[in-house]
Design a protein around this motif. Structure first.
Motif, short mmCIF file in Angstrom:
data_model
loop_
_atom_site.label_atom_id
_atom_site.label_comp_id
_atom_site.label_asym_id
_atom_site.label_seq_id
_atom_site.Cartn_x
_atom_site.Cartn_y
_atom_site.Cartn_z
N ALA A 55 0.82 -1.22 0.00
CA ALA A 55 0.00 0.00 0.00
C ALA A 55 0.86 1.27 0.00
CB ALA A 55 -0.94 -0.01 1.21
N LEU A 56 1.82 1.36 0.91
CA LEU A 56 2.63 2.58 1.01
C LEU A 56 3.47 2.78 -0.25
CD1 LEU A 56 3.23 4.89 3.00
CD2 LEU A 56 5.23 3.60 3.75
N ALA A 57 4.03 1.70 -0.76
CA ALA A 57 4.83 1.79 -1.99
C ALA A 57 3.98 2.23 -3.17
CB ALA A 57 5.50 0.45 -2.28
N SER A 58 2.74 1.77 -3.23
CA SER A 58 1.84 2.15 -4.32
C SER A 58 1.53 3.63 -4.29
CB SER A 58 0.55 1.33 -4.25
OG SER A 58 0.81 -0.06 -4.33
N VAL A 59 1.29 4.17 -3.10
CA VAL A 59 1.03 5.60 -2.98
C VAL A 59 2.30 6.39 -3.32
CG1 VAL A 59 0.24 7.44 -1.46
CG2 VAL A 59 -0.73 5.15 -1.23
N ALA A 60 3.45 5.86 -2.91
CA ALA A 60 4.72 6.53 -3.21
C ALA A 60 4.96 6.62 -4.70
CB ALA A 60 5.87 5.80 -2.53
N VAL A 61 4.48 5.64 -5.46
CA VAL A 61 4.63 5.67 -6.92
C VAL A 61 3.97 6.92 -7.50
CG1 VAL A 61 3.85 4.56 -9.07
CG2 VAL A 61 4.88 3.19 -7.25
N VAL A 62 2.82 7.28 -6.97
CA VAL A 62 2.11 8.46 -7.47
C VAL A 62 2.89 9.73 -7.15
CG1 VAL A 62 -0.09 9.70 -7.47
CG2 VAL A 62 -0.05 7.22 -7.05
N ASP A 63 3.42 9.80 -5.94
CA ASP A 63 4.21 10.96 -5.55
C ASP A 63 5.45 11.10 -6.42
OD1 ASP A 63 4.61 13.04 -3.23
OD2 ASP A 63 6.55 12.06 -3.48
N VAL A 64 6.15 10.00 -6.67
CA VAL A 64 7.35 10.03 -7.51
C VAL A 64 6.98 10.34 -8.95
CG1 VAL A 64 9.29 8.66 -8.35
CG2 VAL A 64 8.58 8.46 -5.97
N TRP A 65 5.84 9.85 -9.41
CA TRP A 65 5.39 10.14 -10.77
C TRP A 65 5.20 11.65 -10.96
CZ3 TRP A 65 0.20 11.87 -11.77
CH2 TRP A 65 -0.10 12.02 -13.11
N GLN A 66 4.64 12.30 -9.97
CA GLN A 66 4.43 13.74 -10.09
C GLN A 66 5.73 14.52 -10.00
OE1 GLN A 66 1.09 14.62 -7.20
NE2 GLN A 66 0.26 15.57 -9.04
N TRP A 67 6.50 14.26 -8.95
CA TRP A 67 7.66 15.11 -8.68
C TRP A 67 8.93 14.62 -9.34
CZ3 TRP A 67 7.18 19.81 -6.70
CH2 TRP A 67 5.96 20.11 -6.09
N GLY A 68 9.07 13.32 -9.56
CA GLY A 68 10.26 12.82 -10.23
C GLY A 68 10.36 13.32 -11.66
N LEU A 69 9.24 13.32 -12.37
CA LEU A 69 9.24 13.82 -13.75
C LEU A 69 9.51 15.32 -13.78
CD1 LEU A 69 6.21 11.89 -15.32
CD2 LEU A 69 8.63 11.28 -15.31
N PHE A 70 8.91 16.04 -12.86
CA PHE A 70 9.12 17.49 -12.81
C PHE A 70 10.57 17.84 -12.48
CE2 PHE A 70 8.91 21.43 -10.13
CZ PHE A 70 8.74 22.32 -11.19
N PHE A 71 11.12 17.16 -11.49
CA PHE A 71 12.52 17.41 -11.13
C PHE A 71 13.47 17.01 -12.25
CE2 PHE A 71 12.49 17.59 -6.19
CZ PHE A 71 11.63 18.67 -6.26
N SER A 72 13.11 16.00 -13.03
CA SER A 72 13.97 15.60 -14.15
C SER A 72 14.10 16.73 -15.17
CB SER A 72 13.43 14.34 -14.83
OG SER A 72 12.22 14.60 -15.52
N VAL A 73 13.04 17.49 -15.35
CA VAL A 73 13.10 18.65 -16.25
C VAL A 73 14.07 19.69 -15.69
CG1 VAL A 73 11.78 20.52 -17.29
CG2 VAL A 73 10.76 18.25 -17.07
N ILE A 74 14.02 19.92 -14.40
CA ILE A 74 14.92 20.90 -13.78
C ILE A 74 16.37 20.44 -13.92
CG2 ILE A 74 15.57 22.02 -11.61
CD1 ILE A 74 12.66 21.79 -10.74
N VAL A 75 16.63 19.15 -13.61
CA VAL A 75 18.00 18.64 -13.71
C VAL A 75 18.48 18.67 -15.16
CG1 VAL A 75 19.49 16.65 -13.29
CG2 VAL A 75 17.67 17.20 -11.67
N LEU A 76 17.59 18.37 -16.11
CA LEU A 76 17.96 18.42 -17.52
C LEU A 76 18.40 19.82 -17.92
CD1 LEU A 76 18.12 17.24 -20.39
CD2 LEU A 76 15.67 17.71 -20.62
N LYS A 77 17.63 20.81 -17.52
CA LYS A 77 17.97 22.20 -17.86
C LYS A 77 19.28 22.62 -17.17
CE LYS A 77 14.48 22.38 -20.44
NZ LYS A 77 14.72 22.23 -21.91
N LEU A 78 19.53 22.09 -15.98
CA LEU A 78 20.79 22.38 -15.31
C LEU A 78 21.96 21.75 -16.06
CD1 LEU A 78 19.73 21.85 -11.58
CD2 LEU A 78 20.35 24.02 -12.65
N LEU A 79 21.78 20.53 -16.54
CA LEU A 79 22.83 19.88 -17.33
C LEU A 79 23.14 20.66 -18.60
CD1 LEU A 79 21.83 16.10 -17.00
CD2 LEU A 79 23.89 17.18 -16.09
N GLU A 80 22.11 21.22 -19.20
CA GLU A 80 22.31 21.97 -20.44
C GLU A 80 23.08 23.27 -20.21
OE1 GLU A 80 18.27 20.45 -22.81
OE2 GLU A 80 18.36 22.45 -21.94
#
Length: 289
Positions: A154-179
Motif C-alpha cells: 500500500a505505502l509503496a503504491s502511494v509513493a509511486v504516485v508521488d514520484v510520478w508527479q515530482w520525479g518527472l518534474f525534477f527531471s526537467v529541472i535537472v535536464l535544464k541544469l545539465l544543459e
C-alpha cells in the motif's frame, strides 16, 4: 553622496508583518491548545501542561505513525531524486534539443494536476478488477493484486504516485541544469574513453551538487504535505499501514476521538522535529560545501 531611501522598507515591512502574523499566531494557538485537555464533545477545558506529550510516547499507534512518516520521507525523496537524475541524464544523452523541449512539457503536466485528482486517477488504475496496472498482472499470474489493500504494497503504491508527479518534474529541472554546464569537461572525459555513467557520476553530478541539494530540501518539505494523496488513496489503511503523523493527528482530532489537544500536541512535535532536522541537515550540508 547617495541619499538613503525608505522605499524598500515601505514595500517590505507590511508583507513581512502579515507573514509573521500568519506564521506565529497559529503556532502559538497550537502550543496553547496542546497544553490543555480540550475535546470537541466538551465545551470546557483546563491546562494539563505536558501530559499530552507524555501520553504520546506511550501510544503505540503514534510510534507507528512516526515510523511510517520516516519511511515515506526517505522513500519518496530518494526515489524522486534517483528518477529525476537518471531521466535527465538519459534525455541529455539521447534526445535532440527539440525532443527535450517536447518531453519537458509532457513531464511538467503531472505536477500541475491537483494532487487529489491525481490520487483518484491512480486509485482507479490500481483497482484490482478493472485497473490498468492490474491488467498485465492478471496476464502473468492469472489473478489481480489489490495493491492498495495489502500492507506490504500500500505505502509503496502511494509513493509511486508521488514520484510520478515530482520525479518527472525534477527531471526537467535537472535536464535544464545539465544543459547549462560547460561542455569542455564532458568532452575531455569522453576523449579519455570515460563511459557515460562515469562522465556524469564524476563530473556532471558533482558540478550540480548545490542545486541538487536544494531540490532534495524542496522535496523533503513537499513530502511532509502528502496528507491529501494518502487520504484519498488509502485513508491510512489497510489498518494503519499508511497512517502518517499528520493523518493520525487528523484522525484523533476530528474523526475518531475529537481530542483536539492530543492532536495539537502531535502537530507541535512535528513542527519541532521538522525545524531541528532541517537546521541540522542545513548546517551539515553547509559544512561540507
Amino acid at each position: 553622496m547617495k541619499r538613503k531611501t525608505t522605499l524598500p522598507a515601505v514595500f517590505l515591512i507590511p508583507p513581512l508583518i502579515i507573514l509573521a502574523i500568519l506564521a506565529f499566531v497559529p503556532t502559538i494557538a497550537a502550543v496553547n491548545i496542546a497544553l490543555q485537555n480540550r475535546e470537541l464533545s466538551f465545551p470546557n477545558s483546563s491546562y494539563i501542561w505536558f501530559a499530552n506529550f507524555i501520553d504520546l510516547f506511550g501510544d503505540r499507534r503514534f510510534i507507528n505513525a512516526i515510523w511510517i512518516s520516516l519511511i515515506w520521507e526517505v522513500v519518496t525523496v530518494t526515489a524522486t531524486m534517483v528518477v529525476a537524475v537518471l531521466l535527465a541524464i538519459f534525455l541529455f544523452e539521447s534526445a535532440s534539443p527539440r525532443m527535450r523541449s517536447l518531453v519537458s512539457i509532457l513531464f511538467i503536466i503531472p505536477v500541475m494536476l491537483p494532487r487529489v485528482s491525481a490520487a483518484f486517477v491512480w486509485k482507479f488504475m490500481f483497482n484490482p478488477l478493472f485497473g490498468l496496472i492490474n491488467y498485465p498482472v492478471k496476464l502473468l499470474t492469472g489473478a489481480p493484486i489489490d495493491f492498495l489493500s495489502l500492507p506490504a504494497t500500500a505505502l509503496a503504491s502511494v509513493a509511486v504516485v508521488d514520484v510520478w508527479q515530482w520525479g518527472l518534474f525534477f527531471s526537467v529541472i535537472v535536464l535544464k541544469l545539465l544543459e547549462t554546464l560547460p561542455p569542455q569537461p564532458f568532452e575531455a572525459a569522453r576523449l579519455d574513453n570515460a563511459k557515460t555513467w562515469e562522465v556524469h557520476f564524476y563530473i556532471g553530478i558533482p558540478m550540480l551538487a548545490a542545486p541538487l541539494i536544494s531540490l532534495v530540501f524542496v522535496k523533503m518539505v513537499e513530502s511532509l504535505r502528502a496528507f491529501d494523496l494518502i487520504y484519498v488513496m488509502t485513508r491510512g489503511g489497510p489498518g494503519i499501514a499508511t497512517e502518517t503523523l499528520d493523518m493520525y493527528a487528523f484522525s484523533q482530532g476530528f474523526v475518531e476521538a475529537g481530542k483536539i489537544s492530543y492532536a495539537s500536541s502531535m502537530a507541535v512535535l512535528m513542527m519541532l522535529a521538522t525545524i531541528i532536522t532541517f537546521t541540522v541537515l542545513w548546517k551539515w550540508v553547509r559544512k561540507w560545501q
